[in-house]
Write a protein that holds these residues in place. Structure first.
Motif, PDB file in Angstrom:
ATOM      1  N   LYS A  59       0.829  -1.204   0.000  1.00 10.46           N
ATOM      2  CA  LYS A  59       0.000   0.000   0.000  1.00 10.46           C
ATOM      3  C   LYS A  59       0.863   1.254   0.000  1.00 10.46           C
ATOM      4  N   GLN A  60       1.961   1.209   0.745  1.00 10.65           N
ATOM      5  CA  GLN A  60       2.878   2.351   0.761  1.00 10.65           C
ATOM      6  C   GLN A  60       3.477   2.593  -0.619  1.00 10.65           C
ATOM      7  N   GLN A  61       3.851   1.493  -1.283  1.00  6.38           N
ATOM      8  CA  GLN A  61       4.408   1.615  -2.629  1.00  6.38           C
ATOM      9  C   GLN A  61       3.379   2.199  -3.596  1.00  6.38           C
ATOM     10  N   VAL A  62       2.129   1.756  -3.451  1.00  2.04           N
ATOM     11  CA  VAL A  62       1.054   2.278  -4.302  1.00  2.04           C
ATOM     12  C   VAL A  62       0.887   3.773  -4.084  1.00  2.04           C
ATOM     13  N   GLN A  63       0.899   4.191  -2.844  1.00  2.00           N
ATOM     14  CA  GLN A  63       0.739   5.610  -2.526  1.00  2.00           C
ATOM     15  C   GLN A  63       1.880   6.450  -3.101  1.00  2.00           C
ATOM     16  N   VAL A  64       3.103   5.924  -2.996  1.00  2.00           N
ATOM     17  CA  VAL A  64       4.260   6.636  -3.555  1.00  2.00           C
ATOM     18  C   VAL A  64       4.133   6.727  -5.074  1.00  2.00           C
ATOM     19  N   TYR A  65       3.740   5.606  -5.681  1.00  2.00           N
ATOM     20  CA  TYR A  65       3.583   5.573  -7.142  1.00  2.00           C
ATOM     21  C   TYR A  65       2.539   6.580  -7.600  1.00  2.00           C
ATOM     22  N   LEU A  66       1.384   6.594  -6.951  1.00  2.00           N
ATOM     23  CA  LEU A  66       0.318   7.517  -7.338  1.00  2.00           C
ATOM     24  C   LEU A  66       0.723   8.966  -7.084  1.00  2.00           C
ATOM     25  N   SER A  67       1.437   9.191  -6.011  1.00  2.00           N
ATOM     26  CA  SER A  67       1.910  10.548  -5.715  1.00  2.00           C
ATOM     27  C   SER A  67       2.888  11.028  -6.788  1.00  2.00           C
ATOM     28  N   ASP A  68       3.817  10.138  -7.164  1.00  2.00           N
ATOM     29  CA  ASP A  68       4.767  10.486  -8.229  1.00  2.00           C
ATOM     30  C   ASP A  68       4.040  10.707  -9.556  1.00  2.00           C
ATOM     31  N   SER A  69       3.050   9.851  -9.826  1.00  2.00           N
ATOM     32  CA  SER A  69       2.291   9.978 -11.075  1.00  2.00           C
ATOM     33  C   SER A  69       1.539  11.296 -11.111  1.00  2.00           C
ATOM     34  N   LYS A  70       0.925  11.654  -9.984  1.00  2.00           N
ATOM     35  CA  LYS A  70       0.199  12.923  -9.909  1.00  2.00           C
ATOM     36  C   LYS A  70       1.134  14.098 -10.171  1.00  2.00           C
ATOM     37  N   SER A  71       2.322  14.028  -9.621  1.00  2.00           N
ATOM     38  CA  SER A  71       3.300  15.098  -9.822  1.00  2.00           C
ATOM     39  C   SER A  71       3.684  15.209 -11.290  1.00  2.00           C
ATOM     40  N   ILE A  72       3.912  14.058 -11.951  1.00  2.00           N
ATOM     41  CA  ILE A  72       4.281  14.058 -13.370  1.00  2.00           C
ATOM     42  C   ILE A  72       3.153  14.633 -14.211  1.00  2.00           C
ATOM     43  N   VAL A  73       1.919  14.182 -13.935  1.00  2.00           N
ATOM     44  CA  VAL A  73       0.761  14.658 -14.698  1.00  2.00           C
ATOM     45  C   VAL A  73       0.593  16.160 -14.534  1.00  2.00           C
ATOM     46  N   GLU A  74       0.739  16.650 -13.306  1.00  2.00           N
ATOM     47  CA  GLU A  74       0.596  18.091 -13.064  1.00  2.00           C
ATOM     48  C   GLU A  74       1.655  18.889 -13.804  1.00  2.00           C
ATOM     49  N   GLN A  75       2.891  18.377 -13.833  1.00  2.00           N
ATOM     50  CA  GLN A  75       3.950  19.063 -14.569  1.00  2.00           C
ATOM     51  C   GLN A  75       3.658  19.075 -16.070  1.00  2.00           C
ATOM     52  N   CYS A  76       3.157  17.936 -16.570  1.00  2.00           N
ATOM     53  CA  CYS A  76       2.834  17.851 -17.994  1.00  2.00           C
ATOM     54  C   CYS A  76       1.708  18.817 -18.359  1.00  2.00           C
ATOM     55  N   ILE A  77       0.674  18.862 -17.538  1.00  2.00           N
ATOM     56  CA  ILE A  77      -0.454  19.748 -17.816  1.00  2.00           C
ATOM     57  C   ILE A  77      -0.021  21.207 -17.767  1.00  2.00           C
ATOM     58  N   THR A  78       0.833  21.540 -16.821  1.00  2.00           N
ATOM     59  CA  THR A  78       1.357  22.908 -16.747  1.00  2.00           C
ATOM     60  C   THR A  78       2.108  23.265 -18.023  1.00  2.00           C
ATOM     61  N   SER A  79       2.913  22.317 -18.510  1.00  2.00           N
ATOM     62  CA  SER A  79       3.660  22.542 -19.746  1.00  2.00           C
ATOM     63  C   SER A  79       2.716  22.723 -20.927  1.00  2.00           C
ATOM     64  N   ALA A  80       1.686  21.859 -21.012  1.00  2.00           N
ATOM     65  CA  ALA A  80       0.737  21.929 -22.126  1.00  2.00           C
ATOM     66  C   ALA A  80      -0.085  23.209 -22.081  1.00  2.00           C
ATOM     67  N   THR A  81      -0.431  23.654 -20.870  1.00  2.00           N
ATOM     68  CA  THR A  81      -1.269  24.848 -20.714  1.00  2.00           C
ATOM     69  C   THR A  81      -0.620  26.080 -21.332  1.00  2.00           C
ATOM     70  N   SER A  82       0.678  26.164 -21.239  1.00  2.00           N
ATOM     71  CA  SER A  82       1.390  27.346 -21.738  1.00  2.00           C
ATOM     72  C   SER A  82       1.825  27.208 -23.192  1.00  2.00           C
ATOM     73  N   ALA A  83       1.444  26.111 -23.856  1.00  2.00           N
ATOM     74  CA  ALA A  83       1.905  25.852 -25.225  1.00  2.00           C
ATOM     75  C   ALA A  83       0.798  26.156 -26.236  1.00  2.00           C
ATOM     76  N   PRO A  84       1.033  27.089 -27.163  1.00  2.00           N
ATOM     77  CA  PRO A  84       0.009  27.388 -28.180  1.00  2.00           C
ATOM     78  C   PRO A  84      -0.306  26.188 -29.064  1.00  2.00           C
ATOM     79  N   HIS A  85       0.653  25.283 -29.243  1.00  2.00           N
ATOM     80  CA  HIS A  85       0.397  24.108 -30.072  1.00  2.00           C
ATOM     81  C   HIS A  85      -0.638  23.179 -29.430  1.00  2.00           C
TER      82      HIS A  85
END
Length: 254
Positions: free
Chosen positions: A11-37
């Motif tokens: 369960k701890q590993q799952v929580q770490v994985y989901l937390s890392d995934s959430k961080s990656i997704v948020e970074q990706c969305i931030t990058s996409a938000t500022s991109a005119p393409h």
């Protein structure tokens, strides 16, 4: 006790994985938000969905709704760093498109295709219904080519050629060969930076715009009934040059 400890550790590993995934997704969305393409990618999907909604009718087999689901999923996948999956979805979109052209004309084969007792490709040519209902994508592309040869403007065949080239690229992405040849461990996402979004946007628009032209040629009567909003979206999607050719009359519209 050991089992409980293992479950707790898992369960701890799952929580770490989901937390890392959430961080990656948020970074990706931030990058996409500022991109005119990315705005272009989003608009391309919305325009395509509008056109396909106008071309969809109850007698199509299969309906265009599954293809429309993919169309609307594409921007989300690109935004969260799942570009490879987005390309795989483009490949599935093409398969659905060519299936609709073929099976709408072949209701007996459609009944066979829907049968859960038959999966995979059919190899026995002495069972022609099953053989025609379970073929590789190229078979249905060739059918569409023959079906649209008489389209007077030549735009349907031109678009089909563009789609065939795009499918070669998409097939290479879907095939595991690229992964097998990769050196080292790959990150599980593609950063949606300007270069990626620009390249992906070009591919997406090639697939969607030419698919709309091909399907409009296949359903010319339905195309003629598109409302003003859908026609505006179609015009933007295909671009000024093709828009003029469509409106020249050879395509079936003045």
């Amino acid at each position: 006790t050991h089992s409980k400890l293992s479950q707790s550790h898992l369960k701890q590993q799952v929580q770490v994985y989901l937390s890392d995934s959430k961080s990656i997704v948020e970074q990706c969305i931030t990058s996409a938000t500022s991109a005119p393409h990315f705005t272009e990618i989003f608009r391309t999907s919305l325009s395509t969905d509008s056109v396909l909604a106008g071309l969809n009718t109850s007698n199509l087999k299969p309906s265009l709704n599954p293809a429309r689901n993919i169309v609307l999923r594409i921007p989300m996948l690109a935004a969260i760093g799942q570009g490879t999956i987005a390309k795989a979805e483009l490949r599935r979109f093409l398969e659905l498109l060519f299936w609709t052209i073929y099976f709408t004309d072949h209701v007996v084969e459609w009944s066979e295709f829907k049968s859960e007792s038959n999966t995979g490709f059919a190899r026995d040519q002495h069972r022609p219904v099953a053989y025609a209902a379970h073929r590789e994508l190229g078979f249905y592309v060739d059918y569409a080519r023959e079906r649209m040869e008489s389209e007077p403007s030549g735009l349907a065949i031109q678009s089909l050629n563009e789609l065939k080239q795009a499918s070669h690229h998409l097939n290479a992405v879907v095939h595991a060969g690229q992964l097998a040849r990769a050196k080292g461990k790959l990150v599980p996402f593609e950063s949606p930076d300007q270069n990626f979004l620009q390249d992906f946007g070009k591919l997406q628009r090639t697939v969607f715009s030419n698919s709309c032209i091909l399907f409009a040629a296949y359903r010319r009567a339905q195309f003629g009934t598109l409302n003003a909003a859908a026609r505006t979206q179609f015009d933007w999607l295909v671009g000024a040059k093709l828009r003029k050719q469509v409106r020249s009359g050879l395509f079936g519209l003045q």
